[in-house]
Design a protein around this motif. Structure first.
Motif, PDB file in Angstrom:
ATOM      1  N   ALA A 306      85.491  31.815  70.299  1.00 60.59           N
ATOM      2  CA  ALA A 306      86.052  30.502  70.665  1.00 60.59           C
ATOM      3  C   ALA A 306      86.122  29.691  69.384  1.00 60.59           C
ATOM      4  CB  ALA A 306      85.163  29.809  71.681  1.00 60.59           C
ATOM      5  N   ALA A 307      87.245  29.024  69.161  1.00 63.59           N
ATOM      6  CA  ALA A 307      87.405  28.208  67.944  1.00 63.59           C
ATOM      7  C   ALA A 307      88.026  26.873  68.332  1.00 63.59           C
ATOM      8  CB  ALA A 307      88.285  28.924  66.938  1.00 63.59           C
ATOM      9  N   MET A 308      87.629  25.824  67.632  1.00 60.93           N
ATOM     10  CA  MET A 308      88.143  24.493  67.961  1.00 60.93           C
ATOM     11  C   MET A 308      88.567  23.738  66.702  1.00 60.93           C
ATOM     12  SD  MET A 308      84.558  22.569  68.998  1.00 60.93           S
ATOM     13  CE  MET A 308      85.213  20.892  69.109  1.00 60.93           C
ATOM     14  N   THR A 309      89.514  22.827  66.902  1.00 56.76           N
ATOM     15  CA  THR A 309      89.983  21.979  65.796  1.00 56.76           C
ATOM     16  C   THR A 309      89.768  20.527  66.176  1.00 56.76           C
ATOM     17  OG1 THR A 309      91.769  23.575  65.501  1.00 56.76           O
ATOM     18  CG2 THR A 309      91.931  21.538  64.246  1.00 56.76           C
ATOM     19  N   ILE A 310      89.228  19.767  65.253  1.00 53.44           N
ATOM     20  CA  ILE A 310      89.174  18.314  65.433  1.00 53.44           C
ATOM     21  C   ILE A 310      89.961  17.680  64.293  1.00 53.44           C
ATOM     22  CG2 ILE A 310      86.949  18.307  66.630  1.00 53.44           C
ATOM     23  CD1 ILE A 310      85.659  17.351  64.006  1.00 53.44           C
ATOM     24  N   TRP A 311      90.479  16.493  64.519  1.00 52.44           N
ATOM     25  CA  TRP A 311      91.181  15.788  63.446  1.00 52.44           C
ATOM     26  C   TRP A 311      91.156  14.295  63.702  1.00 52.44           C
ATOM     27  CZ3 TRP A 311      93.743  17.852  67.570  1.00 52.44           C
ATOM     28  CH2 TRP A 311      94.660  17.033  68.215  1.00 52.44           C
ATOM     29  N   THR A 312      91.441  13.558  62.640  1.00 50.16           N
ATOM     30  CA  THR A 312      91.543  12.105  62.782  1.00 50.16           C
ATOM     31  C   THR A 312      92.774  11.634  62.014  1.00 50.16           C
ATOM     32  OG1 THR A 312      89.135  12.162  62.794  1.00 50.16           O
ATOM     33  CG2 THR A 312      90.095  10.035  62.921  1.00 50.16           C
ATOM     34  N   MET A 313      92.602  10.596  61.194  1.00 56.34           N
ATOM     35  CA  MET A 313      93.783   9.973  60.591  1.00 56.34           C
ATOM     36  C   MET A 313      94.451  10.833  59.513  1.00 56.34           C
ATOM     37  SD  MET A 313      94.185   7.506  62.359  1.00 56.34           S
ATOM     38  CE  MET A 313      93.117   7.689  63.734  1.00 56.34           C
ATOM     39  N   GLY A 314      93.705  11.776  58.959  1.00 53.20           N
ATOM     40  CA  GLY A 314      94.297  12.635  57.916  1.00 53.20           C
ATOM     41  C   GLY A 314      95.529  13.345  58.419  1.00 53.20           C
ATOM     42  N   ILE A 315      95.554  13.662  59.694  1.00 53.43           N
ATOM     43  CA  ILE A 315      96.772  14.251  60.264  1.00 53.43           C
ATOM     44  C   ILE A 315      97.681  13.164  60.817  1.00 53.43           C
ATOM     45  CG2 ILE A 315      97.595  15.522  62.291  1.00 53.43           C
ATOM     46  CD1 ILE A 315      96.160  17.806  61.473  1.00 53.43           C
ATOM     47  N   ASN A 316      97.111  12.245  61.595  1.00 52.58           N
ATOM     48  CA  ASN A 316      97.959  11.292  62.327  1.00 52.58           C
ATOM     49  C   ASN A 316      98.767  10.369  61.413  1.00 52.58           C
ATOM     50  OD1 ASN A 316      96.900  12.308  64.679  1.00 52.58           O
ATOM     51  ND2 ASN A 316      95.541  10.584  65.065  1.00 52.58           N
ATOM     52  N   GLN A 317      98.127   9.877  60.327  1.00 57.00           N
ATOM     53  CA  GLN A 317      98.795   8.869  59.493  1.00 57.00           C
ATOM     54  C   GLN A 317      99.624   9.549  58.418  1.00 57.00           C
ATOM     55  OE1 GLN A 317      95.521   6.300  58.350  1.00 57.00           O
ATOM     56  NE2 GLN A 317      95.819   5.026  60.156  1.00 57.00           N
ATOM     57  N   SER A 318     100.703  10.167  58.855  1.00 56.34           N
ATOM     58  CA  SER A 318     101.541  10.946  57.940  1.00 56.34           C
ATOM     59  C   SER A 318     102.973  10.893  58.460  1.00 56.34           C
ATOM     60  CB  SER A 318     101.027  12.392  57.928  1.00 56.34           C
ATOM     61  OG  SER A 318     102.013  13.279  57.490  1.00 56.34           O
ATOM     62  N   THR A 319     103.932  11.136  57.585  1.00 59.78           N
ATOM     63  CA  THR A 319     105.313  11.240  58.074  1.00 59.78           C
ATOM     64  C   THR A 319     105.486  12.512  58.907  1.00 59.78           C
ATOM     65  OG1 THR A 319     105.833  12.156  55.913  1.00 59.78           O
ATOM     66  CG2 THR A 319     106.495   9.893  56.296  1.00 59.78           C
ATOM     67  N   HIS A 320     104.472  13.407  58.850  1.00 61.06           N
ATOM     68  CA  HIS A 320     104.492  14.605  59.710  1.00 61.06           C
ATOM     69  C   HIS A 320     103.338  14.553  60.701  1.00 61.06           C
ATOM     70  CE1 HIS A 320     105.981  15.775  55.683  1.00 61.06           C
ATOM     71  NE2 HIS A 320     106.945  16.287  56.388  1.00 61.06           N
ATOM     72  N   GLY A 321     102.908  13.363  61.105  1.00 61.84           N
ATOM     73  CA  GLY A 321     101.716  13.249  61.941  1.00 61.84           C
ATOM     74  C   GLY A 321     101.853  13.991  63.263  1.00 61.84           C
ATOM     75  N   SER A 322     102.945  13.739  63.964  1.00 61.54           N
ATOM     76  CA  SER A 322     103.143  14.382  65.259  1.00 61.54           C
ATOM     77  C   SER A 322     103.281  15.895  65.079  1.00 61.54           C
ATOM     78  CB  SER A 322     104.401  13.796  65.921  1.00 61.54           C
ATOM     79  OG  SER A 322     104.684  14.470  67.103  1.00 61.54           O
ATOM     80  N   ASP A 323     104.015  16.305  64.052  1.00 59.31           N
ATOM     81  CA  ASP A 323     104.146  17.752  63.778  1.00 59.31           C
ATOM     82  C   ASP A 323     102.788  18.365  63.435  1.00 59.31           C
ATOM     83  OD1 ASP A 323     106.815  17.731  64.251  1.00 59.31           O
ATOM     84  OD2 ASP A 323     107.449  18.089  62.187  1.00 59.31           O
ATOM     85  N   GLY A 324     101.956  17.621  62.710  1.00 56.50           N
ATOM     86  CA  GLY A 324     100.627  18.134  62.369  1.00 56.50           C
ATOM     87  C   GLY A 324      99.815  18.407  63.631  1.00 56.50           C
ATOM     88  N   VAL A 325      99.898  17.505  64.594  1.00 54.81           N
ATOM     89  CA  VAL A 325      99.169  17.691  65.859  1.00 54.81           C
ATOM     90  C   VAL A 325      99.742  18.893  66.614  1.00 54.81           C
ATOM     91  CG1 VAL A 325      98.599  16.618  68.076  1.00 54.81           C
ATOM     92  CG2 VAL A 325      98.583  15.246  65.983  1.00 54.81           C
ATOM     93  N   VAL A 326     101.070  18.987  66.639  1.00 52.52           N
ATOM     94  CA  VAL A 326     101.690  20.151  67.295  1.00 52.52           C
ATOM     95  C   VAL A 326     101.259  21.438  66.578  1.00 52.52           C
ATOM     96  CG1 VAL A 326     103.900  21.297  67.748  1.00 52.52           C
ATOM     97  CG2 VAL A 326     103.642  18.861  68.229  1.00 52.52           C
ATOM     98  N   GLY A 327     101.151  21.365  65.242  1.00 54.09           N
ATOM     99  CA  GLY A 327     100.709  22.540  64.473  1.00 54.09           C
ATOM    100  C   GLY A 327      99.302  22.972  64.866  1.00 54.09           C
TER     101      GLY A 327
END
Ligand code: SF4
Length: 726
Positions: A306-327
């Motif tokens: 089992a593997a999990m990913t957490i993230w915060t603003m490093g992904i969200n606050q980007s011109t690719h924020g939504s794509d980063g979350v989809v990634g």
């Protein structure tokens, strides 16, 4: 050894004279810690402590929670409503009736003169869920502007957008308990020990019982990166490239979970075709992570049970924020890591009730994750509220960042801000100031009268703070926590719910809508509206919430408690019940360092402060540990520019400049500087904040700057001290 310990002075906890402890929930971040506030014999709040039996924090609090009781009587709390005709004139005190009449009158005037959408509303992630619901009812059911959003666009919009694109709905699928079951943790753009210290402590507890690899992706050697097994110092704004490359290795080596992909997802072939172009060698030239590390991380993640990913603003606050979350979601879908213990895509939210606004405020839709675009949803809510469904717009209006642009172009003339402070939080401060000055009418509703944005307002409504009222917050793991009322509101300030109700009386527009007068009344409405939906609250009551120290939705009528995870049955919220694997071709579309501006500017948080320091800036016990703005700079880069440690330097971008104290550290690479975002007249004087095309969230963490030494060190020190302002 034992002898030495005996000789040590025992720790003494000062007797604060607490006569009674009152249960509530912390009002700062989204962790959702249960807290008790101690009152002395005069009813004064004198202490705070964590609640031992609460699953979230198990008796612990971070430094902000420990001193939270000091907020009730902190400096510059708003006491009386204030009004004035022009923002550069002095305010005069008003009665509540006079102030609310003025606000209602200006809303009506602007809408009658320029159209319903010429008045806009931007709220927050800080008020209670019941207040969000009531504000949404007022805006969608009575006022009728479609330009209504929350400040969560600045922090969580990319996570919302990414969840919706992948799973068909917002809603974090996992929980903190997943740390206890995971075999690999990937953290991207999250400095957990400073941003969410109690969630970090939960992770440490899990690691003490059982080791598993912790992989941290961050351009900076953060506190979290320092304790990681593998640190990936990625180039800013290239998360999508790294995520595509991890997927490339997994698919190339046949490590994907075929059975899960076939049963529960669509789009694999198109996705696999795009990730084929992101072999680790090509990707390493863009994201800065070497080929072997990419392969190693991909194999470690895919082979974990089992593997999990957490993230915060490093992904969200980007011109690719939504794509980063989809990634991130793509990665977890192809490895079968959604809906199982220890496997998840968990966005760590920011504000105490960022989730509540997403669920119930109607900012981007209608209550309970309903959509304006869905006719059935419009009819359901209209019927429940007793209004004509044609009053609702059929698509969402502007996001906060676009509302500000529309004020700039003259399309919006009025703005109502609820517990948000764009003068400090929005990118490009000079532009924000010009925008606010253009408004015909600005009303600021906040617990503090000295909030920077209030300088530009025509009316100020003093709101009660946190536990001066009652209601619920939803935390990062969908846990609905009860905020019990600990103290009466300060001075003549009023709960936000009361203020919304006063405006509702004046803005009914003949709708006949009935507004709940109490928080529990509003809670009852949202319980009914949630029945049978993904975010089912119908099995919750205030008593159960307090007794169980929070309940995770869904919790339907008749259920004793909530559900820790979503999508355990593999049924997603898209119409066909499947999750989407979405191809993510990378487009390099942001400002980058060049000869004139050779440094990346990165920004983030420090543990002592919260957002724009509206609250934490008032507390001595927090300010003394983090008193002034500063900039982390690599010693080699500083040496080349003749900038010594502890001196003041000027940070310059194409937007503006700011003077900050330099802290030399290897935490940042040679081509990067880092500045905490909390301080007014600091990082956002220079930030650019280009917008993500899906979420409209600004890319705060990526722009180009240069650094120059400051000749007048004494003058800079005086100005820097002034930036503390409290
Ligand atoms: Fe409050 Fe967050 Fe600290 Fe918990 S971690 S005490 S919720 S600020």
């Amino acid at each position: 050894m034992l002898f030495g310990r005996r000789r040590k002075n025992p720790i003494r906890i000062a007797d604060k004279g607490v006569k009674e402890w009152r249960y509530t929930t912390c009002g700062y971040c989204s962790t959702g810690c249960s807290i008790e506030v101690g009152l002395d014999e005069h009813g004064r709040a004198v202490a705070s402590r964590g609640v031992g039996g609460a699953d979230v924090n198990r008796g612990k609090l971070c430094i902000k929670g420990i001193f939270e009781h000091e907020l009730f009587n902190s400096a510059n709390r708003g006491n009386k409503p204030l009004i004035r005709d022009r923002h550069h004139e002095p305010f005069r005190e008003a009665t509540w009736d006079e102030a609310v009449d003025r606000v209602a009158g200006e809303i009506k005037r602007i809408q009658a003169t320029y159209g319903p959408d010429a008045f806009s509303i931007v709220s927050t992630g800080q008020i209670m869920t019941e207040e969000f619901y009531t504000l949404g009812k007022l805006v969608r059911g009575c006022i009728g502007t479609n330009n209504y959003d929350g400040n969560t666009t600045l922090c969580m919009a990319s996570a919302v957008s990414g969840y919706k694109r992948s799973f068909g709905s917002d809603g974090p699928p996992g929980c903190y308990d997943d740390f206890e079951h995971t075999e690999c943790l990937l953290a991207i753009g999250s400095n957990l020990p400073e941003q969410h210290p109690i969630i970090f402590w939960r992770l440490r507890q899990a690691l003490e019982k059982r080791r598993f690899p912790v992989i941290v992706v961050d351009p900076r050697i953060t506190m979290f990166a320092q304790m990681a097994d593998i640190h990936l110092p990625i180039n800013p704004g290239t998360d999508v490239v790294l995520l595509n490359s991890l997927a490339h290795v997994i698919v190339e080596e046949g490590l994907e979970e075929r059975a899960y992909i076939e049963a529960y997802t669509t789009g694999f072939d198109a996705f696999a075709e795009v990730v084929q172009g992101y072999d680790p060698r090509t990707a390493s030239h863009i994201c800065g992570i070497d080929e072997d590390t990419i392969r190693n991380v991909a194999r470690t993640y895919a082979r974990a049970g089992a593997a999990m990913t957490i993230w915060t603003m490093g992904i969200n606050q980007s011109t690719h924020g939504s794509d980063g979350v989809v990634g991130v979601n793509n990665l977890n879908l192809i490895t079968g890591n959604i809906g199982k213990r220890g496997g998840t895509s968990l966005s760590i939210t920011g504000q105490s009730n960022a989730m509540g606004t997403r669920e119930w405020s109607s900012c981007s839709g209608l209550p309970g994750y309903r959509l304006l675009e869905n006719e059935e949803h419009r009819k359901e809510i209209a019927a429940y509220w007793g209004i004509d469904p044609n009053f609702f717009p059929t698509r969402r209006g502007l996001a906060q960042t676009d509302i500000f642009a529309a004020i700039e172009t003259g399309h919006i003339k009025g703005l109502w801000l609820v517990a948000t402070n764009p003068m400090t939080s929005m990118p490009d401060t000079a532009r924000t100031r010009r925008i606010l000055e253009k408004l015909e009418f600005l009303v600021v509703q906040d617990a503090y009268a000295d909030v920077e944005t209030n300088e530009y307002s025509h009316a100020y409504l003093p709101a009660a703070l946190w536990a001066e009222k009652e209601g619920c917050f939803t935390n990062t793991e969908r846990r609905v926590n009860l905020v019990r009322n600990v103290m009466p509101p300060y001075g003549d300030s009023k709960p936000d719910l009361w203020i919304f109700n006063q405006l509702a009386k004046r803005l009914q527009n003949g709708s006949g809508i009935v507004f709940p007068e109490t928080a529990e009344g509003a809670f009852q409405e949202l319980r009914e509206l949630s029945k049978g939906r993904m975010l089912d609250y119908s099995g919750m009551t205030y008593e159960k919430l307090e007794k169980q120290r929070g309940i995770q939705w869904p919790c339907s009528d008749g259920q004793q408690t909530g559900s820790p995870r979503l999508y355990t049955d593999g049924v997603f919220q898209h119409p066909d019940g499947k999750a989407r694997l979405i191809p993510l071709p990378f487009v390099d579309n942001n400002e980058r360092p060049d000869e004139a501006y050779p440094f990346w500017l990165n920004s983030g948080r420090v543990v002592e402060h919260f957002h724009t320091r509206t609250r934490t800036g008032k507390l001595g016990n927090l300010n003394k540990f983090s008193p002034t703005p500063y900039m982390e700079m690599n010693p080699d880069a500083a040496r080349g520019l003749g900038i010594p440690h502890g001196s003041y330097a000027r940070l310059i971008s194409r937007r503006g400049d700011a003077v900050v104290m330099v802290q030399l550290t290897q935490r940042v690479p040679r081509d990067m500087v880092f500045v905490p975002f909390h301080f007014h007249e600091c990082v956002n004087r220079v930030s650019l904040g280009l917008l993500d095309p899906h979420s409209r969230q600004p890319a705060y963490k990526q722009c180009a700057v240069r650094v120059e030494p400051v000749a007048d060190q004494k003058g800079a020190a005086v100005r820097n001290l002034a930036a503390r302002s409290y």
